[in-house]
Scaffold this active site. Structure first.
Site, PDB file in Angstrom:
ATOM      1  N   GLY B  71       0.803  -1.209   0.000  1.00 21.19           N
ATOM      2  CA  GLY B  71       0.000   0.000   0.000  1.00 21.19           C
ATOM      3  C   GLY B  71       0.840   1.265   0.000  1.00 21.19           C
ATOM      4  N   THR B  72       1.920   1.254   0.732  1.00 22.89           N
ATOM      5  CA  THR B  72       2.766   2.441   0.828  1.00 22.89           C
ATOM      6  C   THR B  72       3.344   2.799  -0.532  1.00 22.89           C
ATOM      7  OG1 THR B  72       3.297   1.909   3.116  1.00 22.89           O
ATOM      8  CG2 THR B  72       4.802   3.388   1.969  1.00 22.89           C
ATOM      9  N   GLN B 178      -7.834  -0.022   3.364  1.00 28.17           N
ATOM     10  CA  GLN B 178      -8.698  -0.602   4.401  1.00 28.17           C
ATOM     11  C   GLN B 178     -10.091  -0.992   3.912  1.00 28.17           C
ATOM     12  OE1 GLN B 178      -7.868  -1.669   7.310  1.00 28.17           O
ATOM     13  NE2 GLN B 178      -5.861  -0.727   7.653  1.00 28.17           N
ATOM     14  N   SER B 198      -3.421  -2.992  -0.561  1.00 24.31           N
ATOM     15  CA  SER B 198      -2.323  -3.787  -0.008  1.00 24.31           C
ATOM     16  C   SER B 198      -2.776  -5.212   0.265  1.00 24.31           C
ATOM     17  CB  SER B 198      -1.843  -3.131   1.286  1.00 24.31           C
ATOM     18  OG  SER B 198      -0.783  -3.868   1.841  1.00 24.31           O
ATOM     19  N   GLY B 199      -1.922  -6.173  -0.051  1.00 25.82           N
ATOM     20  CA  GLY B 199      -2.287  -7.579   0.117  1.00 25.82           C
ATOM     21  C   GLY B 199      -2.513  -8.000   1.553  1.00 25.82           C
ATOM     22  N   HIS B 200      -1.630  -7.533   2.445  1.00 22.99           N
ATOM     23  CA  HIS B 200      -1.629  -8.127   3.783  1.00 22.99           C
ATOM     24  C   HIS B 200      -2.799  -7.674   4.640  1.00 22.99           C
ATOM     25  CE1 HIS B 200      -0.036  -4.749   6.304  1.00 22.99           C
ATOM     26  NE2 HIS B 200       0.335  -4.320   5.124  1.00 22.99           N
ATOM     27  N   THR B 236      11.767  -7.395 -10.938  1.00 24.92           N
ATOM     28  CA  THR B 236      11.198  -8.718 -11.162  1.00 24.92           C
ATOM     29  C   THR B 236       9.954  -8.879 -10.304  1.00 24.92           C
ATOM     30  OG1 THR B 236      13.384  -9.575 -11.647  1.00 24.92           O
ATOM     31  CG2 THR B 236      11.694 -11.191 -11.099  1.00 24.92           C
ATOM     32  N   CYS B 324       2.565   8.583  25.464  1.00 25.44           N
ATOM     33  CA  CYS B 324       2.560   9.824  26.222  1.00 25.44           C
ATOM     34  C   CYS B 324       3.412  10.876  25.516  1.00 25.44           C
ATOM     35  CB  CYS B 324       3.043   9.598  27.639  1.00 25.44           C
ATOM     36  SG  CYS B 324       4.807   9.648  27.803  1.00 25.44           S
TER      37      CYS B 324
HETATM   38  C1  LIG Z   1      -4.901   3.195   5.234  1.00 22.13           C
HETATM   39  C2  LIG Z   1      -3.581   2.580   4.970  1.00 22.13           C
HETATM   40  N1  LIG Z   1      -2.812   3.035   3.960  1.00 22.13           N
HETATM   41  C3  LIG Z   1      -1.620   2.512   3.671  1.00 22.13           C
HETATM   42  C4  LIG Z   1      -1.106   1.466   4.398  1.00 22.13           C
HETATM   43  C5  LIG Z   1       0.246   0.936   4.024  1.00 22.13           C
HETATM   44  O1  LIG Z   1       0.189  -0.324   3.435  1.00 22.13           O
HETATM   45  P1  LIG Z   1       1.497  -1.264   3.437  1.00 22.13           P
HETATM   46  O2  LIG Z   1       1.796  -1.547   4.849  1.00 22.13           O
HETATM   47  O3  LIG Z   1       1.117  -2.455   2.656  1.00 22.13           O
HETATM   48  O4  LIG Z   1       2.591  -0.497   2.803  1.00 22.13           O
HETATM   49  C6  LIG Z   1      -1.856   0.958   5.480  1.00 22.13           C
HETATM   50  C7  LIG Z   1      -1.382  -0.138   6.347  1.00 22.13           C
HETATM   51  O5  LIG Z   1      -0.288  -0.242   6.803  1.00 22.13           O
HETATM   52  C8  LIG Z   1      -3.117   1.523   5.765  1.00 22.13           C
HETATM   53  O6  LIG Z   1      -3.861   1.084   6.775  1.00 22.13           O
HETATM   54  C1  LIG Z   2      22.534  -6.790 -12.109  1.00 20.03           C
HETATM   55  C2  LIG Z   2      21.098  -6.670 -11.728  1.00 20.03           C
HETATM   56  N1  LIG Z   2      20.679  -5.566 -11.106  1.00 20.03           N
HETATM   57  C3  LIG Z   2      19.384  -5.411 -10.729  1.00 20.03           C
HETATM   58  C4  LIG Z   2      18.466  -6.380 -10.963  1.00 20.03           C
HETATM   59  C5  LIG Z   2      17.049  -6.133 -10.521  1.00 20.03           C
HETATM   60  O1  LIG Z   2      16.666  -6.922  -9.421  1.00 20.03           O
HETATM   61  P1  LIG Z   2      15.133  -7.196  -9.137  1.00 20.03           P
HETATM   62  O2  LIG Z   2      14.613  -7.941 -10.298  1.00 20.03           O
HETATM   63  O3  LIG Z   2      15.095  -7.953  -7.877  1.00 20.03           O
HETATM   64  O4  LIG Z   2      14.461  -5.869  -9.009  1.00 20.03           O
HETATM   65  C6  LIG Z   2      18.857  -7.566 -11.633  1.00 20.03           C
HETATM   66  C7  LIG Z   2      17.922  -8.657 -11.958  1.00 20.03           C
HETATM   67  O5  LIG Z   2      16.819  -8.522 -12.395  1.00 20.03           O
HETATM   68  C8  LIG Z   2      20.211  -7.702 -12.021  1.00 20.03           C
HETATM   69  O6  LIG Z   2      20.629  -8.789 -12.639  1.00 20.03           O
HETATM   70  S1  FES Z   3       5.559   6.255  27.523  1.00 21.72           S
HETATM   71 FE1  FES Z   3       5.382   7.972  28.797  1.00 21.72          FE
HETATM   72  S2  FES Z   3       5.152   7.165  30.755  1.00 21.72           S
HETATM   73 FE2  FES Z   3       5.748   5.518  29.518  1.00 21.72          FE
END
Ligand SMILES: Cc1ncc(COP(=O)(O)O)c(C=O)c1O
Ligand SMILES: Cc1ncc(COP(=O)(O)O)c(C=O)c1O
Ligand code: FES
Ligand code: FES
Lengths: 152, 395, 395
Positions: B71-72, B178, B198-200, B236, B324
């Protein structure tokens, strides 16, 4: 998740000396509801200046509660003079350490103790308004103090 | 100890159906979908199927889907696409309750000379449509409003917002992380230009997500390199994750009715039970327009982390907006933007359910949480003011 | 049909040991590592272990590791970090044989007013150190040179290059995607500022990777949002992938001896067999400094795709730098940068082995490829000029 030692967890889940001492000789308060943490420390001191009993009321996180509780344990049996030398580092050490982000929670213990000892000497009011919601004084702990507490 | 997982807005368990489809892509169908050989080519077919499934769940065309790392990344990519494709437009509009993935990207752009309007919210977390309208300028590059808030569960009127914004010719992005599986979305009807998910959060694994990018919307790749995703997202492909996400989106689309009945009923049971058994609570958010699975509740005079840790000893997982202000820990900016009093921000707990949540789990919380609150209030210097609830057990 | 997978520079199979460690993080240990509860906290510990393992494999400290979505993201992040942290420096140096993840990021920056020096390579694909030295300018923000090339397997003298560049106070990035598990790397000895690697090239899954960022090197997050990865890479962590990558890096570090003996012996067997059995071949790259697992060989008068498809009918997976220029398919820019004659570029095939490669697999290629080349040459208008090889079977 914070890495809490077993001792922190124990003092949080089964805190010793929680509650009020109704006939306390000294009370120290720091923090406020607005800050998210507040601690009220009660001391019972005998004529020879030995702390006979100590208790706390804490509004705060697990570290704050555990710090307060372990502080009261540390205080019992100490003279006022010895007590005045207790710092937040002693509190943290007694707990087996605190995560660095949580060191300030132990600072609150030290500050409440200082307030209580002042109160014992008659220098500071026993209570103040902890319910203030707007002004967050954060028990007078400055950024610098927190940074120092974290560094040390 | 049995885990009672009520933190599904944070992340979810991978569904068994999703696992099953994913696994072969690790150790048997492990080819690179860009490869010329059959071994890689067959993986490409499964990616195409995942894209079809994602498109079906969103009611859009497969070419409008880009798979991402989450998501980010989707939020970042949408915002940068809007901004980089319109170099003369130097203004953005968003809200004060967005996820950091949007907020921090906006802050970064402020550092690069952009102006950002952060729309305020009312006490229920609602955004005012007139304020949104008035915030639009001739140089507005993008409006970004989340579909639902992760902390409160608030659902925003994205349909009305997007219609109004598009009428003014401004690009619109929505963070829909969400709402997938909780609301029925149709990109044919919802006139947004970009959408991130986001998947998770929907029982697919962590580290995979997708964006919808409308055919007519300008796009610039955010991650640069190879020709993957039709030249729109280099790197990839996370083949196992994408196949899992496709399946999860299919499942999520099927579960919407269930979310809105069974899951909502459990959430309501929890909400009603807690407000009945514990005094001085506050429901944070907009109960008129809220995700069916989310409950954000504050307990005055106690601190959220302390509650969470006590729940944790029972195996109950939830989360809190507390922290806090005396440390460098920031309490929830969402609740603060809503003007939730500090006393309540500090004692806020979010429970978020899923299709795997059972009534027993909800009842476990109902059995124990009132006692936990009492115990903590007993320790608190502020706890005295309250009336004990009729039936709350003492610890 | 049994697959003979000789395309490990494209991607690799997930190792069983890696699978085993990853799977629990999908459906049992599925908590969010940022959560306050024990269920999430325990996942955090496994992430920390993965980071330790990665750090050990690179001989650096765990805080210098950032997990990413892959090699491409790492390359992007390193380049943008260098550029964004030194806004006054508007020049970059790289080579003409980099992966598109680096090249296209550099091209993007050219569009934003940066100047880029693309160092040429000689016929063996080597970069001249003096040319590198001379390319440095007071406003050079970064030098980015890959550690080994994915197409030829060429290993670049990154140690010497980084030493020279660092002496001039310029930041250095290396794309080490192809060398992990093939060369013994120590970040204590190699004075680079940034390094990118990818999981799926070392028997971890696709969609996860890592960067090394030296403590003293400036860094700016590339993906913006939450506080994950110590505020340096936002987005919920790909926990299963990261745990898998940690394990894979540990395994890869153990396999270096094997790569350099058993795998290299198989590659040499393939190379010697093919050059003996087929006339008019050409080894592309620098045989003095080459990855142990890579063979890039050109067959004059035939076209790579045709060879690949014939190999494919035998279940043999390899790849090609070819692609005719009458389509919009570009023949390998790496081979062209090396001045490989067009006749050879078109007939180039890359075989890339792994620790799972067997002698039977190599021999299968040796048995059939000479015949395939002959068959294609028989069909080619240019094929006549050649002498038939002594023992090549006819199809
Ligand atoms: C509203 C919202 N936006 C964005 C994110 C970010 O997603 P991710 O953690 O997959 O980067 C989250 C959860 O972490 C979320 O609750
Ligand atoms: C030399 C090199 N740099 C960068 C990458 C990119 O890595 P990734 O596919 O995990 O993004 C690859 C392979 O795809 C690579 O062979
Ligand atoms: S976080 Fe502030 S009292 Fe513990
Ligand atoms: S003739 Fe087929 S790719 Fe050019």
């Amino acid at each position: 998740m914070w890495e809490y030692t077993d001792k922190v967890k124990e003092f949080f889940l089964n805190p010793k000396n929680a509650g009020e001492i109704s006939d306390a000789d000294a009370v120290g308060e720091v923090g406020s509801l607005a800050c998210g943490d507040a601690l009220k420390l009660f001391l019972k001191v005998d004529d020879s200046g030995v702390i006979q009993d100590a208790s706390f009321q804490t509004f705060g996180c697990a570290s704050a509660i555990a710090s307060s509780s372990v502080l009261t344990e540390l205080l019992k049996g100490k003279t006022v003079d010895e007590a005045s030398r207790i710092t937040n580092k002693d509190i943290a050490r007694e707990l087996g350490g605190l995560p660095k982000e949580k060191m300030h929670c132990s600072v609150m213990g030290q500050q409440a103790l200082e307030a209580a000892l002042k109160n014992l000497r008659g220098e500071e009011a026993a209570t103040r308004d902890l319910e203030g919601e707007v002004v967050c004084e954060c028990f007078g702990v400055t950024d610098e103090e927190i940074k120092r507490a974290i560094r040390d | 100890m049995k885990v009672t997982y009520l933190d599904n807005n944070a992340t979810t368990r991978v569904a068994p159906e999703v696992m099953e489809e994913m696994l072969p892509f690790m150790d048997t169908l492990y080819g690179n979908p860009s490869s010329m050989h059959t071994f890689g080519g067959q993986v490409q077919k499964h990616l195409a199927q995942a894209r079809e499934r994602a498109a079906q769940a969103l009611d859009c065309s497969p070419e409008e889907i880009i798979f991402t790392s989450g998501g980010t990344e989707g939020d970042n990519a949408a915002i940068f696409a809007a901004v980089n494709s319109q170099p003369d437009k130097r203004h953005l509009v968003t809200t004060r309750v967005e996820h950091p993935a949007v907020l921090n990207t906006c802050k970064y752009l402020e550092g690069r000379g952009y102006e950002v309007t952060y729309l305020p919210v009312d006490g229920y977390g609602r955004v005012n449509l007139d304020q949104l309208r008035e915030s639009l300028r001739p140089d507005t590059a993008l409006v970004s409003v989340m579909y639902a808030n992760n902390e409160t569960g608030n659902i925003y009127p994205v349909q009305a917002m997007a219609e109004m914004v598009k009428e003014r010719g401004v690009l619109f992005h929505t963070d829909a992380v969400q709402v997938i599986g909780k609301l029925d979305l149709s990109m044919q009807k919802l006139p947004v230009d970009y959408l991130a998910l986001s998947g998770h959060k929907i029982h697919a694994p962590k580290g995979v997500g997708a964006m919808f990018v409308r055919k007519k919307a300008p796009f610039r790749p955010f991650i640069l390199g190879g020709h993957q995703e039709n030249g729109r997202r280099a790197g990839t492909e996370n083949t196992a994750g994408i196949v899992g996400l496709g399946r999860a989106m299919q499942l999520a689309a099927m579960d919407i009715a269930e979310e809105n009945t069974r899951v909502a009923a459990l959430r309501d049971r929890l909400e009603q039970g807690l407000t009945r058994e514990v005094e001085q609570t506050r429901i944070n958010g907009d109960r008129e327009s809220r995700l069916p699975n989310t409950l954000n509740i504050s307990f005055k005079y106690v601190e959220g982390e302390a509650i969470l840790l006590m729940l944790d000893t029972l195996g109950v997982c939830a989360s809190s907006g507390s922290a806090c202000t005396s440390g460098n820990l920031e309490p929830s900016s969402v609740l603060r933007a809503m003007g939730v009093p500090f006393t309540h921000v500090h004692g806020s707990i979010r429970f978020s359910l899923s299709r795997y949540t059972t009534q027993e789990e909800v009842d476990l919380v109902l059995d124990h949480l009132p006692g936990i609150i009492n115990k903590l209030r007993d320790m608190s210097p502020f706890g005295q003011g309250r009336e004990p609830a009729a039936s709350a057990p003492r610890y």
